[in-house]
Write an enzyme that holds these catalytic residues in place. Structure first.
Site, PDB file in Angstrom:
ATOM      1  CB  SER A   5      77.529  21.109  96.463  1.00  0.00           C
ATOM      2  OG  SER A   5      78.112  22.183  95.770  1.00  0.00           O
ATOM      3  CE  LYS A  15      74.801  24.459  97.832  1.00  0.00           C
ATOM      4  NZ  LYS A  15      75.248  24.931  96.499  1.00  0.00           N
ATOM      5  CG  ASP A 163      78.377  22.170  91.293  1.00  0.00           C
ATOM      6  OD1 ASP A 163      77.574  22.746  90.532  1.00  0.00           O
ATOM      7  OD2 ASP A 163      78.491  22.488  92.489  1.00  0.00           O
ATOM      8  CD  GLU A 250      81.413  31.694  95.809  1.00  0.00           C
ATOM      9  OE1 GLU A 250      81.529  32.350  96.849  1.00  0.00           O
ATOM     10  OE2 GLU A 250      80.666  30.703  95.713  1.00  0.00           O
ATOM     11  CB  SER A 252      84.811  27.903  94.820  1.00  0.00           C
ATOM     12  OG  SER A 252      83.720  28.726  95.181  1.00  0.00           O
TER      13      SER A 252
END
Length: 408
Positions: A5, A15, A163, A250, A252
């Site tokens: 990630s 994940k 990312d 969110e 992030s």
């Protein structure tokens, strides 16, 4: 999915997404962790293996084209024709991740004026500038990791990065450089609900408890419901699937939103679409997202934010995760009346794994990390840095008092 990630390469992990497409529930991931650790403890003797060539020939193996259907469908969630016709010069840094081989086909199919800054793929990620702590971290929210793209901001009308698994985004504008995630997410919500006429009138704005309160103000101005959940994008999956959420985000830098017709695009984060949305916003409004944020805050107020983190033992993390409203002394936070003390998220009443305290113009949240041996304190103020400093000081005092009870 096996991926580091946005973490250092040596912190790679996995994940798992169940059939609803979004992130797995905690009970599911805990089961997988337990089973994986059992297999490791037994020396992997129960794990059956076969050579790659044999696996490819196995009747259970099927080839699937993930790239072309995805690229072909993008025009149903972002106005790709508008971006093409605008002629905007776009720059993208795939950060050596899963999107490296997607951006070229996206540009070719939609005839975009798009330049891939760095197509390198290297499992050590040695091409990345080190982050603030000297670690390699493919974090599109970090000015350290993004310094290469930031240095080229004036070469493009808008630039962006994602990312390694391409579910987070970073937006670089000529006007303001790299935008903090909370800034861009507020711009996205404000823009989308005004330029997606086929979204249902009841479609809500989704956010986690530690995402900027500016989203609350955007939702209120738009007359949209606000759906606030614990940290973790998995909490948005059901709402994105049934259309009750138009946009979810969110802090992030994870976000997703509905197709133009209001139907589900994905039930998990997607770094491509908020990146491309930055180009749509610039093309349609004539202002880049940094300029849009400046306009937005002139009306709704400009927040300042902070986040601190520190080491925590498992016992200390448990104490923070089980904080209660009764542990908040007094009725004021940084000179303002406390309006809410939350241990459950307002949207779905799920435990937030910590505590959030709010006032009219500020808030803080304290919670243990779900992936590292640390705790985090988030804070935000609409009254300036001095007010935020008071919030963070008071929050730290409360956390210190809780940790003092830990035997370790």
């Amino acid at each position: 999915m096996l991926t580091p990630s946005h973490n250092p390469p040596h912190d790679g992990g996995f994940k798992y997404n169940p059939p609803q497409g979004g992130g797995a529930a905690t009970a599911v991931t805990q089961w997988i962790e337990t089973k994986a650790n059992e297999l490791l403890a037994n020396g992997l003797r129960m794990v059956q293996r076969m050579p790659p060539e044999q696996a490819r020939r196995a009747p259970t193996t099927q080839l699937h084209d993930y790239l072309n259907p995805y690229v072909a469908d993008l025009g149903n969630v972002v106005d790709m024709d508008l971006i093409r016709d605008s002629g905007l010069h776009l720059g993208v840094d795939p950060m050596g991740g899963a999107g490296v081989h997607y951006w070229g086909p996206i540009a070719a199919r939609y005839k975009l004026n798009l330049t891939v800054i760095n197509p390198a793929v290297d499992p050590t990620f040695r091409f990345m500038p080190v982050d603030w702590d000297g670690q390699i971290r493919m974090d599109p929210s970090s000015a350290y990791a993004m310094q290469g793209l930031i240095a080229q901001k004036d070469a493009f009308d808008i630039a962006f990065a994602c990312d390694t698994d391409h579910d987070r985004h970073g937006i670089v504008t000529r006007s303001h450089g790299l935008l903090p995630p909370n800034h861009y997410l507020a711009v996205c919500a404000d823009y989308l609900f005004q330029h997606r006429p086929d979204w249902g009138g009841a479609a809500a704005v989704g956010k986690s408890v530690v995402t900027s309160q500016l989203l609350d103000r955007v939702a209120a101005r738009l007359g949209r419901p606000l759906y606030e959940t614990p940290v973790g994008f998995k909490w948005f999956a059901a709402g994105l699937l049934d259309g009750s959420l138009g946009f979810a985000a969110e802090e992030s830098a994870g976000a997703s939103f509905a197709r133009g017709n209001g139907q589900v695009w994905t039930t998990d984060k997607d770094g491509f679409i908020p990146a491309l949305l930055a180009a749509e916003i610039t093309a349609r409004t004539g202002h880049d997202p940094g300029q849009r944020y400046q306009t937005l805050t002139r009306t709704l107020g400009e927040p300042v934010t902070d986040r601190v983190e520190a080491p925590a033992t498992p016992a200390q993390q448990h104490l923070l995760a089980t904080l209660t409203a009764g542990q908040v002394a007094g009725t004021e936070l940084a000179g303002e009346k406390i309006t809410a003390i939350l241990t459950q998220a307002p949207g779905n009443h799920a435990p937030i794994g910590g505590l959030k305290v709010t006032t009219q113009n500020g808030w803080f949240a304290a919670r243990p990390s779900g992936t590292e041996a640390i705790y985090k304190i988030y804070g935000e103020s609409f009254l300036g840095q001095e007010h935020l400093d008071k919030i963070m000081t008071q929050a730290q005092e409360m956390v210190d008092a809780a940790l003092a009870k830990s035997p370790s």
